[in-house]
Scaffold this motif. Structure first.
Motif: not given
Length: 381
Positions: A83-100
């Protein structure tokens, strides 16, 4: 022997990852080429993630999960669900492709060289001479498919023939669909998007990974089309797994190198099978024998075929191994051993004076200027 993994081509992606991790003769040159650029890219990406966290968090709360702040999303299934916070989950899902993408920007040129180096080192490790890889194409089917002229001409464009597929594979479109269409419907849908993208890229990725193999065999466009068409499900399955691994943020760049190793290992097994047909040890397969992956069902491999294959293996392994040309920083294929620049062509020496024709010498001789005629003297008064 070829039938071990030819029956399941996706396994070559695992073989490539294993060899890249455990074979220092391949891993060391690849790491040496990517190490410094990777450190710079990771440093810039870390700074971007740290200093831009507040701005991205505001964008996520304001536009992406508006009205759903405080909710939690379950990632995984069964006993491994988290179970993950929705804001944190969305943030990570948006950030990882940018870092890649940032990391790929820093290592793009070196990554291309490392991929080619991994493929070439894998071919060299097989211990086969250049003649082994440059044999002509031998038909393995008794009733091969016949391409039309348009199909043979566009064999390499099948992956992007439809405009909507090209638009779907464009990375801004992927981000738009993932973040603003799939995510509002369900937080789990963005995790399924790589499966759809890998399915669309499957055949094109596998064709691209085997381009060096086709060039080494000097195959024409109609032969390449027939080769792919006969083994299209093998190429689809291998390309799907390869594209899925390369779609993993950040780690996908490492898998893009290991997939070259897997493609080279697969090409080696395919070429060994080609030699069995070239020596008439195996006969062209009937339609009922080709199997789902186009390389037979394994029943044609008898003990006699295995013994003949070992003799062929011993014959080719006794010769010096082939060292393919290495891709240099300028993007051109040059030999691995730098022999220096080619010598300048000899300059033609001017002809000797005695060899100049007399007529040319006389015409080239400078003539004295012509003086005007002298005026007659004036008469005296």
């Amino acid at each position: 022997m070829p039938t071990e993994l030819l029956a399941f081509p996706p396994a070559y992606t695992v073989v490539g990852a294993y060899r890249l991790w455990n074979d220092p003769t391949i891993r060391a040159p690849v790491v040496a080429k990517l190490k410094h650029a990777t450190i710079r890219g990771l440093a810039v990406g870390a700074a971007y993630a740290i200093f831009g966290w507040g701005v991205m968090d505001w964008v996520v709360r304001r536009f992406m999960v508006r009205g759903r702040v405080g909710e939690r999303v379950s990632v995984g299934a069964g006993s491994v669900a988290l179970s993950v916070d929705l804001v944190l989950y969305t943030h990570i899902m948006w950030l990882l492709p940018q870092l890649s993408r940032m990391l790929k920007f820093f290592i793009k040129k070196n990554l291309r060289i490392a991929r080619g180096r991994a493929y070439n080192l894998t071919l060299t490790s097989r211990g086969k001479p250049e003649e082994f890889w440059s044999k002509s194409y031998y038909e393995e089917w008794a009733q091969p498919p016949q391409p039309t002229r348009e199909q043979a001409r566009a064999w390499g464009a099948r992956k992007h023939r439809e405009p909507w597929v090209s638009w779907m594979l464009w990375w801004p479109s992927q981000m738009l669909i993932r973040q603003y269409i799939l995510f509002p419907l369900s937080p789990a849908l963005p995790l399924l998007a790589p499966l759809a993208i890998a399915g669309m890229r499957a055949l094109g990725t596998a064709e691209y990974l085997h381009q060096p193999y086709f060039q080494g065999k000097r195959m024409g466009s109609d032969e390449i089309w027939r080769w792919i068409e006969e083994r299209k499900w093998a190429y689809r399955s291998f390309g799907f797994c390869a594209s899925l691994l390369e779609g993993i943020p950040i780690l996908g760049l490492w898998f893009s190198v290991s997939n070259r190793i897997g493609a080279a290992m697969w090409a080696h097994d395919l070429e060994k099978r080609q030699h069995l047909f070239a020596h008439h040890i195996l006969q062209p397969l009937a339609p009922s024998q080709v199997g789902i992956f186009g390389s037979g069902n394994g029943l044609e491999i008898t003990p006699e075929v295995v013994a003949a294959e070992k003799r062929i293996e011993a014959k080719w392994s006794a010769r010096p191994a082939y060292i393919p040309p290495e891709i240099q920083d300028d993007g051109e294929d040059t030999p691995a051993i730098n022999a220096g620049p080619p010598p300048l062509p000899p300059r033609d020496a001017p002809p000797a004076y005695s060899e100049v024709p007399a007529s040319a010498s006389a015409s080239a001789r400078r003539q004295p200027p012509q003086l005007p005629p002298r005026l007659p003297p004036r008469p005296k008064a």
